[in-house]
Design a protein around this motif. Sequence first.
Motif, PDB file in Angstrom:
ATOM      1  N   THR A  71     -12.461   6.588  11.129  1.00 19.21           N
ATOM      2  CA  THR A  71     -11.402   5.583  11.199  1.00 19.21           C
ATOM      3  C   THR A  71     -10.072   6.266  11.487  1.00 19.21           C
ATOM      4  N   VAL A 116      -6.019   5.991  11.467  1.00 14.24           N
ATOM      5  CA  VAL A 116      -4.997   5.257  10.736  1.00 14.24           C
ATOM      6  C   VAL A 116      -3.619   5.804  11.103  1.00 14.24           C
ATOM      7  N   ILE A 171      -6.177  -0.251  17.651  1.00 18.70           N
ATOM      8  CA  ILE A 171      -5.277   0.197  16.586  1.00 18.70           C
ATOM      9  C   ILE A 171      -3.934   0.628  17.170  1.00 18.70           C
ATOM     10  N   GLU A 216      -6.929   1.625   5.122  1.00 21.88           N
ATOM     11  CA  GLU A 216      -5.513   1.264   5.136  1.00 21.88           C
ATOM     12  C   GLU A 216      -5.017   0.959   6.550  1.00 21.88           C
ATOM     13  N   LYS A 217      -4.017   0.074   6.626  1.00 21.15           N
ATOM     14  CA  LYS A 217      -3.411  -0.223   7.928  1.00 21.15           C
ATOM     15  C   LYS A 217      -2.442   0.875   8.342  1.00 21.15           C
ATOM     16  N   GLU A 218      -1.883   1.565   7.349  1.00 21.88           N
ATOM     17  CA  GLU A 218      -0.933   2.654   7.611  1.00 21.88           C
ATOM     18  C   GLU A 218      -0.873   3.513   6.352  1.00 21.88           C
ATOM     19  N   ASP A 255      -1.962  -2.443  18.568  1.00 20.91           N
ATOM     20  CA  ASP A 255      -1.318  -3.176  17.480  1.00 20.91           C
ATOM     21  C   ASP A 255      -0.091  -2.435  16.977  1.00 20.91           C
ATOM     22  N   TRP A 256      -0.198  -1.106  16.871  1.00 20.95           N
ATOM     23  CA  TRP A 256       0.937  -0.304  16.410  1.00 20.95           C
ATOM     24  C   TRP A 256       2.107  -0.375  17.394  1.00 20.95           C
TER      25      TRP A 256
END
Length: 310
Positions: free
Chosen positions: A251, A253, A295, A179-181, A298-299
């Motif tokens: 990962t 997230v 990550i 998941e992206k978030e 991007d956030w």
Amino acid sequence: MDLELRHLRIVRAVAEAGSVSKAANLLGLAQPALTAQLKRIERLLGGALFERDRRGARPTQLGELVLERARVLLPAAKELQDEALRFASSPSIRYRLGATNGPVLGGLLDRLAAERPVTTHTSWSAAELTTMAELGRLDYVLIGACGDSGPPPSCLYWETISTDPVFALFGPDHPLSGEKEVELADLAGEQWAVTPGDGCFADCFAMACARAGFTPLAMYETDLATCAHLAQVGRATVLCQATHQPAPGLTMVPIAGAPLRWRQLLGRHPTAPDSSWVIGQAKSAHIESVRRSPIYQDWLVRNPGFGTAP
């Protein structure tokens, strides 16, 4: 002959022991040798310092005057000696840095070591490090603080280096790892793992979960390697700083809305050297850690209020 500190120590020893013979034993001297030294001191000061008889030795008025000064001068001389030793082992020679677990330490240590030698002390306890700095055993301490909470009370000067969100770290087989978030509520059935500390993070996490509508299951407090292992085998979801570099197979997230925040703080002793420069180096080290995390980068585009402090 000039008056020396050792002469004052002899006078004090005789007064405290109450006799020359007892003072000689305490000082590790033969009584005739101490008697001879005491007579030389009395000649130097112009009169008898003690009335001596079979009952022992009692200070004369001149002796009381000398004792009064000795009780001030001897501790002052010891304090001067201790201060000189502390100075010789610190600011002019090396940086002394203490730190809890965090993303800034490696980069800051690298930058400081390029200028002069560095000694380090690590601990899970921000209070322990702060106390060490207050006592003059550290120049700088690098700690984390949850949300808007502050550092332990102290005489140190504090600077905020960064404010980062807390992300979730999943193992390779976790259903949310792609998941992206994620919403915190989606993690209601998770076991948790986090590195230990003496701040309020556990309470803040419990309150964030309550706002999301659930009570969190057990939380393991352990070292980084064990946290990574628990995530790898699916035993726990790890709460980590957004600058964390995940081990292969794991990962990281983001959690929607950043319900948990973590600040990096740099405290300095009032006598710490190069304070403005060291603060700048700490912020540069944080910027570098952000660059290593695509990550988080991007956030940050979508959440500009976080990251390295201006």
